[in-house]
Scaffold this active site. Structure first.
Site, short mmCIF file in Angstrom:
data_model
loop_
_atom_site.label_atom_id
_atom_site.label_comp_id
_atom_site.label_asym_id
_atom_site.label_seq_id
_atom_site.Cartn_x
_atom_site.Cartn_y
_atom_site.Cartn_z
CG ASN A 226 -1.90 -0.99 1.22
OD1 ASN A 226 -2.44 -1.32 0.15
ND2 ASN A 226 -2.19 -1.56 2.22
NE ARG B 283 -11.64 1.78 -4.34
CZ ARG B 283 -12.70 1.89 -4.88
NH1 ARG B 283 -13.30 0.93 -4.86
NH2 ARG B 283 -12.85 2.82 -4.21
CG ASP C 30 -9.02 -6.87 -2.03
OD1 ASP C 30 -9.48 -8.02 -2.48
OD2 ASP C 30 -8.66 -6.76 -1.09
CG ASP D 234 -5.64 -4.56 4.80
OD1 ASP D 234 -7.30 -5.02 4.16
OD2 ASP D 234 -5.16 -3.66 4.14
CB VAL E 86 -12.23 -0.06 8.38
CG1 VAL E 86 -11.97 0.54 6.83
CG2 VAL E 86 -12.24 0.81 9.22
#
Length: 444
Positions: free
Chosen positions: A23, A94, A119, A309, A331
């Site tokens: 990320n 994304r 996802d 995550d 989230v």
């Protein structure tokens, strides 16, 4: 559909080197497109999301040299050759939406990004991204095909308050603000460690950008950029994933390069259920110490909370912990569907639409389950599973490694390739028996 056979009743032991953060890497590659200066990135993970982002940058005009053995990428974009993102990139993840912010300075007459994929964990609205870009002066057109952003008169700094500290929106607005005239202040911004890494990268490139403790980021537009050499931070999600695998398999794994300061919320909850770990200068050792005790409330949140995550693999730990534990996902609105797979294996999980904590979240009035109660410990049985998303995939692998009754078939494993470098090789070196579909006869 790619698949593997994972043999159960396995104890994992050894050491594993955590890769650079997915990320962070993908966002830094996009940030390199802000200017025509050369960027060198070190500690780059060889994963599918990075490969896709590199291909995307090349299509847009970047010259990229990637030494995968040395884990180094050199990227240089003298000019932008394309203002419309090909649809094959948006259907995978994304990342392309960040091009709206990153390229408006260099392509003021328009950037088009097709409808996004990624996802299956909920729609993850882009409203915060688009409204923030509008405040900076961008013109936005939304169609069934995608999103068109332009700024023919240029972007101008603004005061922006995000309704929710969205990571993606914060990143997009930071990138756009770098190309705006004057000062931009973003309040209620996300401040995850990957965003701090992005900020450090931009500071090296010559951008005047600062943060403070009340989730505020201040950016001054930049016209003159420097070349940058930057080492990507270790992946805190991969580090925690292997740490959880060590504890749930009753083994011991030293996770090299894991940084405890990036993982404090995770380590706190792991210790509360009896998971063992010791922090060293060059990593963290995780181990099974004693029978796990549940009875915890696991509530996901933005930084500095327990990140979403980590939630899915942790559910496997809770299924092996004595007592009744609660997960409250705040989230993403559709991130508990993977529990069906654990239930199929024998886990006792109940789903609820209500917020099962003292704090109501933004999904309290929604019509979908975002809370769960997990009763443990329950033995898991080997079965067939289909991975719904990246982090659920690692949760399923963890569950299969401790399952009784032989081996589990796990399909859609290309999801794991998106976020875990050499995940199969790392597991095998720790003692796991993991076979691809075309080689299963070896252990049959």
């Amino acid at each position: 559909m790619p698949g593997i056979k994972v043999f159960g009743e396995t104890v994992l032991r050894g050491s594993v080197r955590v890769s650079g953060a997915k990320n962070a890497t993908t966002k830094l590659l996009v940030a390199s497109l802000l200017s025509d200066q050369r960027t060198i990135l070190k500690n780059v993970p060889n994963i599918e999301d990075v490969r896709q982002t590199v291909d995307l940058c090349r299509v847009l005009g970047a010259i990229v040299e990637w030494d995968q053995q040395a884990q180094v990428i050199e990227i240089h974009t003298p000019r932008i050759l394309l203002s419309k993102v090909p649809p094959q990139f948006s259907c995978v993840n994304r990342i392309p939406i960040l091009l709206l912010g990153a390229l408006l300075r260099r392509c003021p007459y328009g950037i088009f990004v097709p409808i996004l994929g990624g996802d299956a964990i909920g729609p993850r609205t882009l409203h915060f991204h688009l409204e923030g870009l509008k405040k900076l002066g961008a013109e936005i057109v939304i169609s069934d095909e995608g999103y068109w952003a332009s700024a023919p008169n240029g972007l101008v700094g603004a005061h922006i308050t995000l309704p929710y500290p969205s990571v993606g929106a914060t990143e997009n607005l930071i990138l756009a603000s770098v190309g705006a005239q004057g000062r931009t202040i973003i309040k209620n911004a996300a401040l995850e460690v990957e965003i701090i890494d992005l900020i450090v990268f931009l500071q090296k490139a010559g951008v005047e950008i600062t943060t403070d403790n009340d989730k505020t980021i201040e950016i001054f537009g930049c016209q003159d950029f420097y070349s940058v050499e930057h080492s990507i931070i270790p992946d805190k999600i991969e580090a925690a994933s292997f740490g959880m695998a060590a504890v749930v398999s009753q083994g011991r794994i030293f996770v090299e390069q894991a940084r405890h300061e990036h993982m404090i919320p995770f380590l706190k909850v792991l210790r509360s259920i009896g998971g063992g770990f010791s922090v060293h200068e060059n990593g963290i050792e995780f181990f099974y110490d004693k029978p796990l005790k549940g009875g915890v409330l696991l509530e996901t949140d933005v930084h500095p909370g327990f990140i979403t995550d980590w939630q899915q693999p942790f559910a496997v730990l809770l299924s092996q912990s004595e007592g009744c534990s609660v997960i409250h996902e705040t989230v993403h609105e559709n991130r508990l569907g993977y529990l069906k797979g654990l239930v199929k294996m024998g886990a006792h999980c109940d789903l609820f639409h209500e917020c099962l904590s003292a704090k109501s979240c933004r999904y309290s009035t929604g019509n979908h389950p975002h809370s769960a109660v997990i009763h443990g410990p329950t033995p898991l049985q080997a079965t067939d599973l289909v991975i719904p998303d990246l982090r659920a995939g690692f949760a399923y692998v963890m569950a299969a490694l401790i399952a009784e009754g032989g081996a589990s078939w796990i399909e859609n494993t290309e999801m794991l390739d998106r976020g875990y470098t050499d995940w199969r090789g790392k597991l095998e070196r720790l003692g796991a028996k993991v076979l691809a579909r075309d080689s299963v006869s070896v252990y049959v």
